[in-house]
Design an enzyme around this catalytic site. Structure first.
Site, short mmCIF file in Angstrom:
data_model
loop_
_atom_site.label_atom_id
_atom_site.label_comp_id
_atom_site.label_asym_id
_atom_site.label_seq_id
_atom_site.Cartn_x
_atom_site.Cartn_y
_atom_site.Cartn_z
N ASP A 7 0.94 -1.18 -0.06
CA ASP A 7 -0.09 0.15 -0.08
C ASP A 7 0.74 1.46 -0.06
O ASP A 7 2.13 0.98 0.38
CB ASP A 7 -0.85 -0.10 1.34
CG ASP A 7 -1.92 1.09 1.28
OD1 ASP A 7 -2.58 1.45 0.23
OD2 ASP A 7 -1.86 1.80 2.29
N ASP A 9 0.01 5.12 1.06
CA ASP A 9 -0.08 6.18 1.93
C ASP A 9 -0.17 5.25 3.37
O ASP A 9 -1.00 4.34 3.61
CB ASP A 9 -1.41 6.95 1.90
CG ASP A 9 -1.21 7.75 0.63
OD1 ASP A 9 -0.43 7.92 0.16
OD2 ASP A 9 -2.54 8.13 0.17
#
Length: 179
Positions: A7, A9
């Site tokens: 992922d 952020d």
């Protein structure tokens, strides 16, 4: 092929409640670039899978997102690493698309593009939706405590077999040592 999905952020860069909207707001987390470099140098392919509903909400456009990703690629390269691909979902939850995590659409696309097995495929994330997306295909969910990770851990209900590490650097060290 050794492949890991990250992922963005809260895992690679600092997360913000008001969305990361510009190059200036994209700030790498400590040792995250080194973690990606270590994975790359150990023969891992690194792919980023990121929900970016800020586009669908009109907070930023594709040009701003591309600029953020150019910065990420440049900094990772300077650290000695490589990101092989970035998959994004620009939709909001109201769009009911199949690519927005927690649905596994992006993970399926990555599996198909890189011709890897779903079983045991690691995905490192900081939110339950990241973990659910990879668990849905039989992959290995890995939670980091950065970003929203502490809240996710405290809320419980993690997919069975979820591994938990303090940072991406720690998760990468584990992958390198065990795979």
């Amino acid at each position: 092929m050794k492949l890991v999905i990250l992922d963005r952020d809260g895992v690679i860069n600092q997360d913000r409640d008001d969305f990361v909207k510009s190059v200036d707001e994209w700030v790498a987390l400590p040792r995250s670039l080194e973690a990606i470099a270590n994975l790359t140098q150990d023969g891992w392919h690194v792919v980023v899978a990121t929900n970016q509903s800020g586009i669908g909400r009109g907070y930023f456009d594709m040009a701003a997102l591309n600029a953020m990703h150019e910065k990420m690629h440049r900094l990772v390269g300077q650290a000695g690493g490589r990101i092989d691909a970035i998959f994004i979902c620009p939709h909001t939850a109201n769009d009911k698309c199949g690519c927005r995590k927690p649905l596994p659409g992006m993970v399926h696309d990555i599996i198909e593009r890189f011709n890897v097995r779903a079983e045991g495929l690691p995905l490192v994330g900081d939110s339950l939706r990241d973990l659910e997306a990879v668990a849905a295909v039989g992959g290995q969910p890995i939670l980091v405590r950065t970003g929203k990770g502490e809240k996710t851990l405290a809320a419980g209900n993690l997919p069975e077999g979820t591994l938990v590490f303090d940072t991406l650097f720690d998760a990468a060290a584990h992958l390198i040592a065990t795979c």
